[in-house]
Design an enzyme around this catalytic site. Structure first.
Site, PDB file in Angstrom:
ATOM      1  N   GLU A  10      -5.582   9.241   9.471  1.00 60.52           N
ATOM      2  CA  GLU A  10      -4.997  10.489   8.952  1.00 60.52           C
ATOM      3  C   GLU A  10      -5.793  11.667   8.794  1.00 60.52           C
ATOM      4  OE1 GLU A  10      -2.039  11.354   5.202  1.00 60.52           O
ATOM      5  OE2 GLU A  10      -3.895  10.310   4.807  1.00 60.52           O
ATOM      6  N   CYS A  37      -1.713   5.936   4.578  1.00 62.27           N
ATOM      7  CA  CYS A  37      -2.463   6.280   3.278  1.00 62.27           C
ATOM      8  C   CYS A  37      -1.653   5.766   2.092  1.00 62.27           C
ATOM      9  CB  CYS A  37      -2.899   8.005   3.263  1.00 62.27           C
ATOM     10  SG  CYS A  37      -4.289   8.412   2.293  1.00 62.27           S
ATOM     11  N   LYS A  74       5.254  10.250   7.222  1.00 64.17           N
ATOM     12  CA  LYS A  74       4.851   9.452   5.831  1.00 64.17           C
ATOM     13  C   LYS A  74       5.805   9.701   4.964  1.00 64.17           C
ATOM     14  CE  LYS A  74       0.838  10.003   2.825  1.00 64.17           C
ATOM     15  NZ  LYS A  74      -0.413  10.715   2.631  1.00 64.17           N
TER      16      LYS A  74
END
Length: 268
Positions: free
Chosen positions: A40, A158, A113
């Site tokens: 990321e 994440c 995301k």
């Protein structure tokens, strides 16, 4: 198929970050990897969170996207560009997008995301939603390796790691987790969550992390790793830039799913 989890300690210079990413991707290629996953924010870790808005690229156009396409074509690699800030219709918010390029340099998948990190410990707080626009669609793609085996690959980023329902929807053979976990949360939860996602989905997990102290003072956990469908950590690196190489095997995947057919036993 050999795969690579790329670990970095990205800084505020896009040029330097891309140069290091290229070096690490080339190492992955020389080690025989067919798929390489960057972490990321591999291209940029700014001094302030709002700096993402300053470098957000138009989808399909920009320095970072050109780098990913050109490098995939040059090295004949499948490359997952951890995340890239992409412009949205709201100038105050960018998408945190994971972009997938095939060995011909074509962008074949984009995942924004979904789960945005927020915390407050009573003294200080952080909220990704202040500058990021959340995605709303799970994304998977098909990767056919050099031996002709087709893999269903699921994308996540994440903080998504804490939401197992996303991975159930992906129903993938390989799960990707580019991340920039904080040192505190990573030390407590990173490995156990990665192994849990591998075990419960009976899938390989490739987790590429930021790992070290950054120019902006942020301290990320690292421990990039590849986990097999039984929850075994095949390879990992603690901190600092590096390439984690592991072999993923279709026969191993099928053996785990046949010996303990938990995915077939689901009732809910």
């Amino acid at each position: 198929m050999k795969v690579a989890a790329i670990q970095m300690v990205s800084g505020i210079s896009i040029e330097r970050n891309l140069a290091q990413a290229h070096e690490l991707l080339d190492q992955a290629r020389h080690a025989g990897a067919e798929l390489a996953v960057l972490p990321e924010y591999f291209c940029f870790m700014g001094e302030r969170d709002a700096d993402k808005l300053l470098i957000a690229e138009t989808p399909g156009l920009g320095t970072v996207q050109d780098f990913l396409a050109d490098t995939a074509r040059e090295l004949k690699l499948w490359i997952v560009g951890g995340t890239v800030p992409l412009a949205t219709d709201d100038p105050q918010h960018a998408a945190n997008a994971s972009l997938v390029y095939d060995p011909a340099g074509r962008c074949v998948a984009r995942y924004d995301k979904i789960h945005l990190f927020r915390f407050h410990d009573g003294r200080q707080g952080y909220d990704e939603a202040a500058v990021l626009k959340a995605g709303d669609q799970p994304v998977a793609f098909t990767l056919t390796d050099r031996s002709g085996v087709a893999w269903r690959v699921g994308l996540s980023v994440c903080y998504d790691l804490r939401f197992p329902e996303l991975y159930r929807q992906l129903a993938a053979d390989v799960l990707l987790v580019p991340a920039a976990f904080t040192h505190v949360t990573g030390q407590a939860h990173w490995e156990v969550l990665l192994r849990a996602r591998a075990i419960e989905n009976q899938a390989y997990v490739i987790a590429s992390a930021q790992g070290g102290v950054h120019e902006n003072g942020r301290h990320t956990w690292g421990q990039s790793m590849v986990v097999d469908p039984w929850g075994v950590v095949l390879a990992q690196q603690a901190t600092g830039p590096g390439v984690v190489i592991a072999e993923i095997d279709r026969a191993r995947l099928l053996d785990v799913r046949q010996r303990l057919p938990a995915l077939q036993h689901r009732r809910l």
